[in-house]
Every structure is written in C-alpha cells, then in structure tokens.
Design an enzyme around this catalytic site. Sequence first.
Site, PDB file in Angstrom:
ATOM      1  N   CYS A  74      -5.210 -18.213 -16.965  1.00 58.24           N
ATOM      2  CA  CYS A  74      -4.117 -18.533 -17.872  1.00 58.24           C
ATOM      3  C   CYS A  74      -3.264 -17.292 -18.079  1.00 58.24           C
ATOM      4  O   CYS A  74      -3.198 -16.723 -19.176  1.00 58.24           O
ATOM      5  CB  CYS A  74      -4.665 -19.060 -19.182  1.00 58.24           C
ATOM      6  SG  CYS A  74      -4.907 -20.813 -19.080  1.00 58.24           S
ATOM      7  N   GLU A  75      -2.706 -16.805 -16.998  1.00 59.47           N
ATOM      8  CA  GLU A  75      -1.862 -15.603 -16.970  1.00 59.47           C
ATOM      9  C   GLU A  75      -1.021 -15.700 -15.708  1.00 59.47           C
ATOM     10  O   GLU A  75      -1.341 -16.460 -14.806  1.00 59.47           O
ATOM     11  CB  GLU A  75      -2.732 -14.333 -16.813  1.00 59.47           C
ATOM     12  CG  GLU A  75      -3.658 -14.021 -17.936  1.00 59.47           C
ATOM     13  CD  GLU A  75      -2.978 -13.457 -19.155  1.00 59.47           C
ATOM     14  OE1 GLU A  75      -1.826 -12.994 -19.032  1.00 59.47           O
ATOM     15  OE2 GLU A  75      -3.598 -13.491 -20.232  1.00 59.47           O
ATOM     16  N   PRO A 122     -12.952  10.288   0.576  1.00 56.83           N
ATOM     17  CA  PRO A 122     -12.300   9.014   0.865  1.00 56.83           C
ATOM     18  C   PRO A 122     -12.976   7.843   0.173  1.00 56.83           C
ATOM     19  O   PRO A 122     -14.200   7.785   0.067  1.00 56.83           O
ATOM     20  CB  PRO A 122     -12.470   8.882   2.379  1.00 56.83           C
ATOM     21  CG  PRO A 122     -13.741   9.610   2.651  1.00 56.83           C
ATOM     22  CD  PRO A 122     -13.815  10.741   1.678  1.00 56.83           C
ATOM     23  N   ARG A 174      -5.368  -5.743  -7.563  1.00 53.75           N
ATOM     24  CA  ARG A 174      -4.425  -4.820  -6.921  1.00 53.75           C
ATOM     25  C   ARG A 174      -3.020  -5.396  -6.735  1.00 53.75           C
ATOM     26  O   ARG A 174      -2.040  -4.701  -6.993  1.00 53.75           O
ATOM     27  CB  ARG A 174      -4.966  -4.328  -5.567  1.00 53.75           C
ATOM     28  CG  ARG A 174      -6.284  -3.556  -5.682  1.00 53.75           C
ATOM     29  CD  ARG A 174      -6.669  -2.869  -4.394  1.00 53.75           C
ATOM     30  NE  ARG A 174      -5.846  -1.733  -4.123  1.00 53.75           N
ATOM     31  CZ  ARG A 174      -4.831  -1.689  -3.298  1.00 53.75           C
ATOM     32  NH1 ARG A 174      -4.512  -2.753  -2.595  1.00 53.75           N
ATOM     33  NH2 ARG A 174      -4.121  -0.604  -3.139  1.00 53.75           N
ATOM     34  N   GLY A 225      -6.424  10.295  -0.443  1.00 50.24           N
ATOM     35  CA  GLY A 225      -5.027   9.965  -0.162  1.00 50.24           C
ATOM     36  C   GLY A 225      -4.882   9.365   1.228  1.00 50.24           C
ATOM     37  O   GLY A 225      -3.784   9.011   1.649  1.00 50.24           O
TER      38      GLY A 225
HETATM   39  C1  LIG Z   1     -10.350  12.327  -7.480  1.00 46.40           C
HETATM   40  C2  LIG Z   1     -10.303  11.231  -6.496  1.00 46.40           C
HETATM   41  N1  LIG Z   1     -10.897  11.417  -5.304  1.00 46.40           N
HETATM   42  C3  LIG Z   1     -10.905  10.439  -4.370  1.00 46.40           C
HETATM   43  C4  LIG Z   1     -10.314   9.208  -4.603  1.00 46.40           C
HETATM   44  C5  LIG Z   1     -10.366   8.164  -3.528  1.00 46.40           C
HETATM   45  O1  LIG Z   1      -9.105   7.821  -3.112  1.00 46.40           O
HETATM   46  P1  LIG Z   1      -8.878   6.767  -1.945  1.00 46.40           P
HETATM   47  O2  LIG Z   1      -9.630   5.555  -2.298  1.00 46.40           O
HETATM   48  O3  LIG Z   1      -7.425   6.561  -1.894  1.00 46.40           O
HETATM   49  O4  LIG Z   1      -9.415   7.357  -0.693  1.00 46.40           O
HETATM   50  C6  LIG Z   1      -9.671   8.976  -5.815  1.00 46.40           C
HETATM   51  C7  LIG Z   1      -9.017   7.688  -6.083  1.00 46.40           C
HETATM   52  O5  LIG Z   1      -8.450   7.400  -7.051  1.00 46.40           O
HETATM   53  C8  LIG Z   1      -9.680  10.017  -6.798  1.00 46.40           C
HETATM   54  O6  LIG Z   1      -9.110   9.826  -7.989  1.00 46.40           O
END
Ligand SMILES: Cc1ncc(COP(=O)(O)O)c(C=O)c1O
Length: 378
Positions: free
Chosen positions: A323-324, A255, A293, A217
């Site tokens: 083509c979108e 992360p 994204r 997060g």
């Molecule tokens: C279970 C879990 N851990 C870690 C992450 C890594 O998240 P972020 O790339 O935001 O650090 C995710 C991303 O979807 C996840 O689903």
Amino acid sequence: MNNIPFEEIIKKFGTPIYVYHGEKIERQYEKLSNAFSIMNSKIHYAMKANENIEILKIIKNLGGGIDAVSANEVDRALNIGFKPDEIVFTPSCASVEEIVYVMDKKVNIHIGASEYFPLLAKKLKGKKVGLRINPGVNIGGNQKIATSHHASKFGIPVIFLEKVKDFQKEYGFVVNSLHIHAGSNISNVDDLKNSIDNLFKYTKEFENLEYLDIGSGLKIKYKKEDTETDVDSYAAHIKRKMQEYNQNLKIKIEPGKYLVGNAGYLATTVNIIKQGYKRKFAGLNSGFNHLIRPMYYNAYHEIINISNPKGKLQKYDVVGQLCEEDTFAYNRLLNELRIGDIVVIKSAGAYSASMVMEYNLRKKPKEILVFKNAVRQI
Ligand SMILES: Cc1ncc(COP(=O)(O)O)c(C=O)c1O
C-alpha cells in the site's frame, strides 16, 4: 542455472524467492583476485551487501576476509570462523560502546570521525587504528551512494588530519592504515583512480602505515549496455602509485556488489494485470519490502518474463503489492505478462535481501542457493 531449469526451483520453493548462483560469486572473486595478485593484497567482502551465512562461507572458502559495519556483522563473521585479522570494521556514526566492543575483539578498525579519539582515550594506548578519510572530492556514482564529497557524513575530512596527529601523541595510538570509499557503482574507472590518487597523497602524513584500504566502488552490469569496472587496469594503476610514492603497503579492497550483485535473482509472480487511465500495470507479489533499490536509488534492474519469453512486447509499469508507491520499473517493454507468469528481477544479489523488511506484514522471501549441483534453502 548449473543445468537446473529455473522453473524447477520455483516449482519447489514457490515465489517470491531470492535465488543465488554460487559459482557466479566464485567467478567474480577469482577475476578480482587475479587482478590484484600483482601486489600484496586481500579481498574483504562487504557483507552488508548480503550477509547470508552460506554466502559468507563461500567467501571464506575462497580465502577472502570481511568488511563489517556493525558489531553484529563482526560477531557473525567471527562465528563463521573468520580470524579477527581477516576482518575490517568501518562503521558509520556507531556508538563509542560498539567501537570499544569491536576493538576488544582485536579486529582492524577504521575510525571515521576525529571526535571519537577523546571519547576512546582510555582504550587507545599502544593500539593500532586506521582512519577512514574523506578527501572532499565529488567522485562519480549516484549522489545517494557517493561518500567522499564535502556534504557527505562519511570519513574524517582531511582538514582534521593534523588534529588526529595531535591525538596520536596525546593518547599513544598508532595510525596503521588509511581507508577511502568514494561511493558505490562508480561508472568511470578514472574516478576510482582519482580516489586512489587522493588516498596516496595522505600516505606521507603517517609514518607507521601497514596497509591502505581502498574501499570499493566497483561497478557491475545492471543494464546490457553497462560495463563492469576494468579491475586489471584499476589494479595496475594502484601498483604504479605504490611505486611513485615509494611505498610497500598491503592493499585491502572491500567489494560488495562486484562479488554478489549479479549472482542474485528475485523471482516473483504476476498477481494482476491492471489497466489504469494511461498505463498498464503488472502487479507482482513483491514490492520494496523485498527489493528497495529501484525506489530508493532509482536503480535499474533488468526484468524478464520467464513464463512467456516469446510473448508480444508490451509496455508495463511493474509494481508491487504494497500500500505504497512501489514501482520496480516505469514503461518497461516486456514480453506479454499474464496472471501467474513468473517475473525475474535480475542483479538482485547485493543490497536486496539484506534490505528486506516485513512492511504490511508481508513475509520475507526465502533465499535459495544453487551451488555445486545442489539447490537448497539457506
Ligand atoms: C565502507 C564501504 N566499503 C565497501 C562497500 C561496498 O561497496 P560496493 O557494494 O559498491 O562494492 C561499501 C558500500 O556501501 C562501503 O560503505
């Protein structure tokens, strides 16, 4: 990048290409690792963000572990030399067979649905198992990447934890960890802290815990005015909670984008400048087949024209060649774009190349690593 002009890299490899800056990954890792050095902790890189083998090797050399979501990811990590205990596996709705396969590799597993336990009954006796919990609270971030609310498919709703305790007795396994991942790119550190508070609440329920996995997060800067998560303040909060709950558990953090997001660039070329009824389009030799994204999450990526940095500012819809509808940015103010100009899309290190597809039979971009004065295709 490392004193190598970006144009030189493009001259050598062409476009579209992904370019990664190894030292930037190292710097992010060190920042996080310093913040969490105040407690017993380990960084497990979420390899779904970018599973390139050379990126994984950088993480390995830094002493990190891996967060994997599929048996193939686990196998790749093991093949590179990560030890089973350095890997956490947190799958989402995986098959029972896949979970059994990974269990047999002795990797740490976080189960995300209580319904798995009867299905795994024969494998569970004497095993250590982690639980991915879903506290059912809405914590920050984009709804498409928020994962611990009532309507999310992720994690075990905490109302079923009593059931898990019964399964524990019935099948003879031990819950050794709790995992939470509230979502990606959470802008307010208080939301992240709130998710930690929720996790600690449930530590009282299980007496054999060895570690807490706090997911990720962590936020990065996509726009100039964004602020990255204050990881020092976040780590200090976790330490305080540990003291408050009188616990001495290891902390694992997973992360993805914090480590690699801003270390990646997608370099493209302008194919055409086209006037529509109302807007001017810059058509790049790319699209959501290379970077999804902006279209999937409405994500903002900074875009720069490196061929004409002093050109007069003009507004463009920056689109791809599929083509979108494949718009990278609407009405974006950019230095004048001309056919053949090199356009670089920034913050493309995470969930970018790893989500590439060959739609319209367009080839995948090459991936180039700039690291320790070498520039090479990886
Ligand atoms: C279970 C879990 N851990 C870690 C992450 C890594 O998240 P972020 O790339 O935001 O650090 C995710 C991303 O979807 C996840 O689903």
